[in-house]
Design a protein around this motif. Structure first.
Motif, short mmCIF file in Angstrom:
data_model
loop_
_atom_site.label_atom_id
_atom_site.label_comp_id
_atom_site.label_asym_id
_atom_site.label_seq_id
_atom_site.Cartn_x
_atom_site.Cartn_y
_atom_site.Cartn_z
N GLY A 53 3.30 6.04 -13.53
CA GLY A 53 1.86 5.68 -12.21
C GLY A 53 1.08 4.06 -12.47
O GLY A 53 0.74 3.07 -11.62
N ILE A 54 0.63 4.10 -13.32
CA ILE A 54 -0.38 2.55 -13.47
C ILE A 54 0.45 1.80 -13.69
O ILE A 54 0.17 0.69 -13.26
CB ILE A 54 -0.64 2.71 -15.46
N THR A 59 1.37 -3.62 -8.18
CA THR A 59 0.98 -3.43 -6.96
C THR A 59 0.18 -4.21 -6.42
O THR A 59 -0.22 -4.97 -5.41
CB THR A 59 1.12 -2.44 -5.54
N THR A 116 0.62 -1.48 0.23
CA THR A 116 -0.18 -0.07 0.36
C THR A 116 0.77 1.39 0.34
O THR A 116 0.74 2.25 -0.11
CB THR A 116 -0.72 -0.03 1.56
N LEU A 118 0.49 1.03 -10.06
CA LEU A 118 -0.97 0.01 -9.66
C LEU A 118 -0.71 -1.11 -9.36
O LEU A 118 -0.98 -1.92 -8.71
CB LEU A 118 -2.07 1.18 -9.75
N VAL A 173 2.22 7.13 -5.68
CA VAL A 173 1.86 8.14 -7.07
C VAL A 173 1.58 8.81 -6.83
O VAL A 173 1.41 10.17 -7.61
CB VAL A 173 1.31 6.90 -8.11
N TYR A 174 0.75 8.43 -5.17
CA TYR A 174 0.48 10.26 -5.71
C TYR A 174 1.12 10.92 -5.00
O TYR A 174 0.69 12.48 -5.13
CB TYR A 174 -0.51 9.46 -4.29
N SER A 216 5.45 9.61 -14.54
CA SER A 216 4.66 10.01 -15.38
C SER A 216 3.19 9.22 -15.49
O SER A 216 3.14 7.91 -14.55
CB SER A 216 5.35 9.46 -16.77
N PHE A 217 2.10 9.05 -15.78
CA PHE A 217 1.53 8.35 -16.13
C PHE A 217 1.58 6.94 -16.20
O PHE A 217 1.03 6.22 -15.53
CB PHE A 217 -0.30 8.52 -17.25
N ALA A 271 2.27 1.65 -3.51
CA ALA A 271 1.41 2.04 -4.24
C ALA A 271 0.87 3.93 -3.97
O ALA A 271 0.78 4.72 -4.99
CB ALA A 271 0.57 1.63 -4.63
N LEU A 272 1.10 3.86 -2.98
CA LEU A 272 0.78 5.53 -2.53
C LEU A 272 2.06 6.76 -3.23
O LEU A 272 1.67 7.82 -3.69
CB LEU A 272 0.60 5.97 -1.21
#
Lengths: 648, 94, 198, 303
Positions: free
Chosen positions: B36-37, B43, B20, B40, B26-27, B32-33, B23-24
């Motif tokens: 990030g994807i 994870t 978790t 996500l 990315v926030y 870049s998109f 994953a965070l």
């Protein structure tokens, strides 16, 4: 008064009033009849509360046949309306309601119910089980289906029928263009019966995986059981999609959301997309059990083992996966470009390969056989050429560029009736005739059965082959009328003639039941067809515990083995048998669901809340209930077996 | 089976917290998109697998083949549905 | 009823094994159910109409709270199953109760979150995006709510009847359900919230 | 069996007779797109006929040869599991056919989606075709003309129809010129076609759209380019301009005859494409888009 206005029919016609009266009279007659013969107690104890898979199967089939006549009447009305140009028998609105209910009733409440009914009756017997894995859940499934079917059927006398086609495309099905509660009925009746179907799926997968007789490995299961397993796998993964789509549709209609609206970021094609993500696998849910039935029947009446057992199984497994990869071919014309269409065109055509394997395997099963032309076999023999024609027209439709010309035309209508009628309906009738002695202990009359078959097949050819031509001539589907100048008249008249022949065929089939009930000899023995699989190794009709002793199996044709090679099926001694108790809970739960659906359709929130509490309360009651079933004693079993003139 | 300390559960829990946290990123971090994807996807699917194995005991019974087939089949079909829908309704259109 | 003592009690009878397998298959259907919701979500994600977009309304704090609470509850229900297997009734009941309390807290935060959405003008009727967002979250939330009642009934039954083949079986199945809801939440957390706020 | 065969051949006979009288619209193409689909359809009919004939002849032969009444009383059919060679044939041949048809399908789909061969270097003429319950509105932005329920096309010039709908999904279909495509309310779809022969062609909405669906038809007339220009001039000098009020009136559900106007509705009620599309929401023009949609909503509440 205002409260009651919502129940009025928006588009009344003498025809509807007449059927209202007919329905009322029939119901009264049934109630009086049951009361007069004092059968309420019997009905409640033996049927309404039963958890016996055989009785549930029979109830499914009876309901399916009733729905067949309901949907069949719709079909004849449509053919009559379009038989001549500019006909005024039905108006546009009424015609729209008729074809919508015809589609919904035939797919959901007739074909689905019939295949599930046959699975219920046959699968546990074929695998040598006492019942399904979750007998009470099975009863819930049936009663939910029944509640859904009844909810749908009252639509045309209370509040109005759905009129947006069985595919129910938005925004046409939205409140802007379909104001009556008809589409609400569509949403809730399918939702409720869909939940039942999903539970059937889970139930049968577990039954088949965990309750097979000793020795019956997966690759030794009879082909109908295999087809049932694959079908239920597809059910489990396809039906949740419908659940969500219907939920979103309900929200759009009753809570003003914008899922499928074209304003505020909604997307109308999302409904079509989700509908077909479920809808295409649904086609295979219907056809795979039919394939299973034909496999049993062709092997039995060719007196040969099924050719290419492994490839039959393999092709079904492949179909179960491919069926989820092709849905976009239902809307090639949406304008998403040649690339997407190309991809889905290829996956669609790929399904033709496993299906073709099956056709050739059936032909090769008859090769060197000893073919007896009984009624079930006639249906199977009629199925092969007719279904092949339906299948190849399916391949033609799969060619995206050509589909731009076939889409939404009578060509398409001809195609899917050409697969569903020789595929599913013939299989149902074949299976019903084939397993009839298992259910009731006597045979259906062969002579009348054969007349029925010929009327049905010939009627089918006349009814649907002309549609291929009118489709190519530009007749769109769902047109309630056309002008004389179009030239569609003669061929549509021919279709009507064919529909008439089919109606005669169904009348003959009903008459056959009556005639055979009166005149057929009883005590036909265990094995009237000289059959091959395990269900024929027990008495006719089947006692409630199915097999007095659990059979031990060593091949996919266990019974044939025991007849020809002396394999001993029943090795153990008779001992007491554990059986589940009957329960009134399923029918009560379904009753609450019915009230829930009905109240929701008309947005009567108090009814929704009360019935929702009823549903949850019934489930809570079930959670705390302590029910360990009952035992049938050894003596009782011996008594029953003797009464049947048992083999043991 | 009979050990008193729930080692499996604790390991699973710790891992899920770590994932978790990953994953965070990315926030909280700028990326870049695509990057990030990817994070996500990795994870989320690892977490799902952890739950399946450590918490849900997917592999402990004699039906584990059926259970795993069922889960993989479901995931495969769900992915087909998600990406097929996107392909048809978003990417394919013009 | 024959009970096989070589296995944990929840697998002890044939019917119990069938119940567990049946529930796994039900979870397969649930994968597809949420898969469909995700497919619809990604399709309508940009259909914001004249309403707000995800980036404008998502808040990291409540989402993070929900995630931690649900992850922890998944851990505690795992501990409950573990306690059940070492035949510790008291611990089982305690962990089950903790799980339900955590579930309730999760729901409270979610209700708070929904109220927040309502205040910033993101209701079910606002746009395609808000409709699918709230439906997806709502479906998960409804599952949790249903689970709370179910778990509570099971708690009562274990308390009253102790560990029987039935109660252990139900409790194990409930734990599968709860873990599954956690898995779904992980996907919601990653692909709805984090992707939306990225 | 014989009886049935007789009936099938009878049915086929009838169809050929009927088909012979007057060619079926789909198989009587008047433009390259429809010609492509007609060729594909014929090709697939022939390929599929081979399969049907093979299956039926195998069936008839087997059923005839192995019927029980012909067999000896004590004949015991053999137990045959399967044969790898036979099974690879029954898998292999369908696979080959499917590969062949897949290639045909993909190739022809690209063909009918694009501007037809031989016309690529011409600039296509754009015509907007919008459906409303239960009418078709045709707008010629280039010629500044709008027609109702009929459309005039110049021959030998690529036409790009841009389709959308007010309300239910409809399907734009002129069988003799090209296959159909959906028209939807939240986006614009495109269809390319060329008419090569002058004449009147039936066109209709093929997708069920409610009560008036059966009569939701139009006529497509192909004229030679000279005559087309003449027609445009004539309209420009005789027809009345299309006002917003008039257009709102036209959109009311119902059936109307053929009408002609100068000017197009696109000026005051643009098609849902580009910035107006409900389907696409790029990040950059989000602001503009929202404003537009708000305007759209106001329009909606006006009528």
């Amino acid at each position: 008064m205002e409260f009651f206005e919502r129940f009025a029919i928006p588009h009344p016609s003498p025809l509807i009033y007449a059927s209202m009266v007919a329905i009322g009279l029939t119901l009264i007659a049934i109630v009086i009849g049951i009361t007069y013969f004092n059968k309420w107690g019997y009905l409640w104890r033996e049927w309404l509360t039963t958890v016996d898979h055989k009785r549930i199967g029979i109830m499914y089939m009876i309901s399916a046949l009733l729905m067949l006549f309901r949907g069949g009447a719709d079909a004849v009305m449509m053919r009559l309306q379009t038989a001549v140009p500019d006909n005024a028998f039905l108006d546009a609105q009424h015609y729209n309601e008729v074809f919508t209910t015809h589609g919904v009733v035939m797919i959901f409440f007739m074909a689905m119910a019939f295949v599930i009914g046959l699975m219920n009756f046959v699968v546990p017997l074929q695998i040598g089980a006492r019942d399904v894995a979750f007998p009470r859940l099975n009863a819930i499934s049936f009663w939910l289906y029944f509640a859904g079917a009844m909810l749908f059927n009252i639509s045309f006398v209370i509040g109005g029928s759905p009129d947006a086609g069985w595919t129910n495309y938005f925004p046409l099905a939205g409140t802007d263009f379909s104001e009556s509660v008809g589409v609400n009925y569509y949403m809730w009746s399918l939702q409720i019966s869909g939940i039942g179907t999903l539970m059937t799926g889970i139930n049968f997968i577990v039954t088949i995986l965990k309750m097979r007789a000793p020795g019956m490995k997966l690759m030794k299961m009879p082909m109908f059981t295999w087809s049932a397993l694959i079908t239920n796998v597809i059910i489990v993964f396809a039906f949740p999609v419908l659940t969500i789509a219907l939920l979103m549709g309900t929200f759009d209609r009753q809570f003003g959301t914008h899922f499928f609206a074209s304003t505020n970021g909604g997307m109308d094609m999302l409904w079509a997309n989700l509908f077909w993500v479920w809808g295409h696998p649904e086609v295979y849910i219907l056809i795979l059990p039919a394939f299973g039935i034909y496999s049993e029947i062709i092997a039995t009446f060719s007196q040969r083992n099924l050719y290419g057992y492994k490839s039959m199984v393999g092709s079904m497994v492949i179909i179960s996966f491919l069926s989820f990869l092709v849905w976009v071919h239902h809307f090639f014309t949406m304008g998403h470009g040649a690339l997407v269409n190309g991809i889905f065109s290829i996956t669609t055509m790929a399904i033709a390969v496993p299906t073709g394997i099956k056709i050739f395997n059936w032909l090769l099963t008859m090769w060197k056989g000893k073919i007896r032309f009984t009624v079930p076999m006639l249906y199977s023999l009629g199925f092969i050429p007719l279904f092949t024609i339906g299948g190849v027209t399916g391949v033609m439709l799969a060619i995206a560029s050509a589909d731009y010309q076939y889409h939404n035309t009578m060509f398409l209508v001809a195609h899917f009736h050409n697969v569903i009628i020789p595929g599913v309906v013939f299989a149902m009738l074949a299976g019903l005739t084939y397993w009839w002695p298992k259910m009731f202990g006597f045979m259906l009359n062969e002579r009348i059965g054969k007349w029925g078959f010929w009327f049905l097949s010939i009627g089918f050819v006349f009814a649907f082959f002309p549609m291929y031509i009118t489709g190519l001539d530009g007749q769109a589907r769902r047109m309630y009328t056309y002008s004389e100048a179009t030239g569609f008249g003669p061929l549509n008249m021919l279709s009507f003639f064919g529909a008439g022949l089919m109606a005669i065929a169904f009348a003959l089939i009903v008459y056959n039941v009556y005639y055979s009930f009166r005149h057929s000899p009883r005590n036909v023995g265990m094995d009237p067809w000289n059959a091959r699989s395990l269900e024929w190794a027990t008495q006719n009709p089947v006692p409630e515990y199915n097999f007095a002793v659990t059979p031990v199996v060593n091949s996919s044709e266990a019974f044939w083995d025991s007849k020809k090679n002396g394999h001993q099926l029943f090795k153990d001694k008779i001992t007491k048998i554990h059986m589940p108790n009957n329960s009134g809970m399923p029918i009560i739960l379904a009753g609450f669901f019915f009230i829930f659906g009905f109240s929701f359709v008309f947005s009567i929130w108090i009814g929704v809340i009360v019935s929702a509490l009823g549903i949850l309360g019934t489930m809570a009651y079930r959670s705390f209930e302590n029910d360990h079933g009952r035992y049938i004693s050894e003596e009782e079993i011996k008594e029953t077996e003797k009464e049947y003139g048992g083999a043991k | 089976m009979k050990e008193l300390f729930p080692a499996k559960q604790v390991i699973g829990f710790v891992f899920s917290l770590i994932l978790t946290a990953v994953a965070l990123t990315v926030y909280f971090l700028d990326m870049s998109f695509e990057m990030g994807i990817t994070i996500l996807l990795v994870t989320a699917f690892i977490q799902a697998a952890l739950q399946l194995v450590f918490f849900m005991h997917a592999g402990e019974s004699e039906d584990k083949k059926a259970i795993y087939t069922n889960v993989y089949y479901g995931i495969a079909i769900a992915l087909v549905t998600v990406f097929g829908t996107l392909l048809t309704l978003i990417w394919g259109y013009m | 009823m024959k009970i096989d003592h070589s296995q944990p009690l929840e697998y002890g009878t044939h019917q119990n094994q069938m119940n567990i397998l049946g529930f796994w298959i039900f979870l397969g259907a649930e994968i597809m159910l949420f898969g469909t919701l995700f497919a619809s979500y990604f399709t309508l994600e940009n259909g914001v109409g004249n309403g707000p977009s995800g980036a404008e309304i998502f808040e990291i704090t409540p989402v993070l709270m929900e995630t931690i609470i649900l992850l922890t509850s998944s851990f505690t229900i795992g501990l409950a199953t573990h306690a059940m297997r070492i035949n510790n009734k008291k611990a089982t009941l305690a962990f089950l109760a903790i799980t339900l309390v955590l579930g309730l807290s999760f729901l409270s935060v979610e209700v708070y979150e929904f109220i927040h959405y309502y205040h910033v003008g993101a209701t079910l009727q606002t746009s395609g995006f808000t409709a699918i967002l709230l439906t997806t979250l709502g479906t998960h939330g409804a599952h949790v709510t249903f689970g709370l009642f179910w778990g509570f009934f099971i708690l009562l039954q274990i308390k009253k009847r102790g560990f029987t083949p039935e109660t252990t079986n139900k409790s194990f199945i409930f734990s599968l359900y709860w873990h599954f809801l956690d898995v779904v939440w992980i996907f919601i957390f990653s692909f709805i919230y984090l992707k939306g706020m990225m | 069996m014989k009886l049935k065969l007789a009936f099938i051949s009878f049915a086929i006979l009838i169809t050929t007779i009927l088909a012979g009288c007057e060619p079926l619209l789909v198989l009587d193409p008047k433009g390259p797109q429809a010609e492509t689909t007609a060729n594909v359809i014929w090709l697939s009919i022939f390929t599929m006929a081979v399969i049907v004939i093979v299956v039926i002849s195998m069936l008839v032969f087997i059923v005839y040869k192995y019927r029980a009444s012909k067999q000896k009383e004590d004949y015991e059919p053999p137990h045959i599991e399967g044969n790898p060679i036979v099974e690879s044939i029954i898998i292999g041949i369908p696979v080959l056919i499917v590969i062949f048809l897949s290639i045909v399908s993909v190739k022809s789909t690209y063909e009918v989606e694009n501007i037809p061969e031989g016309y690529e270097n011409q600039e296509p003429m754009v015509i907007y075709a919008a459906s409303s319950n239960w009418k078709w509105h045709f707008s010629y932005p280039e010629q500044d003309i709008e027609t109702l329920n009929y459309v005039i096309l110049p021959t030998n010039r690529p036409i790009e129809f841009r389709l959308y709908s007010y309300g239910p999904i409809t399907s734009f279909w002129i069988p003799q010129l090209a296959g159909q495509k959906y028209a939807m309310a939240d986006m614009v779809t495109k269809i390319n076609m060329v008419a090569e022969v002058p004449g009147d062609y039936a066109g209709r909405n093929a997708n069920f759209s409610g009560k008036g669906f059966a009569e939701n038809t139009f006529t497509a007339t192909a004229l030679s380019p000279d005559e087309f220009d003449k027609w445009v001039e004539e309209i420009q000098s005789t027809a009345k301009p299309l006002t917003e009020e008039k257009y709102e009136e036209l959109l009311e559900p119902g059936h109307l005859g053929q009408m002609t106007f100068t000017g197009t509705h696109l000026e005051f009620k643009p098609a849902p494409e580009g910035e107006n599309a409900g389907h696409h929401h790029g990040d950059a023009d989000e602001e503009i888009e929202r404003n537009d949609q708000e305007e759209g909503l106001e329009d909606h509440s006006n009528h």
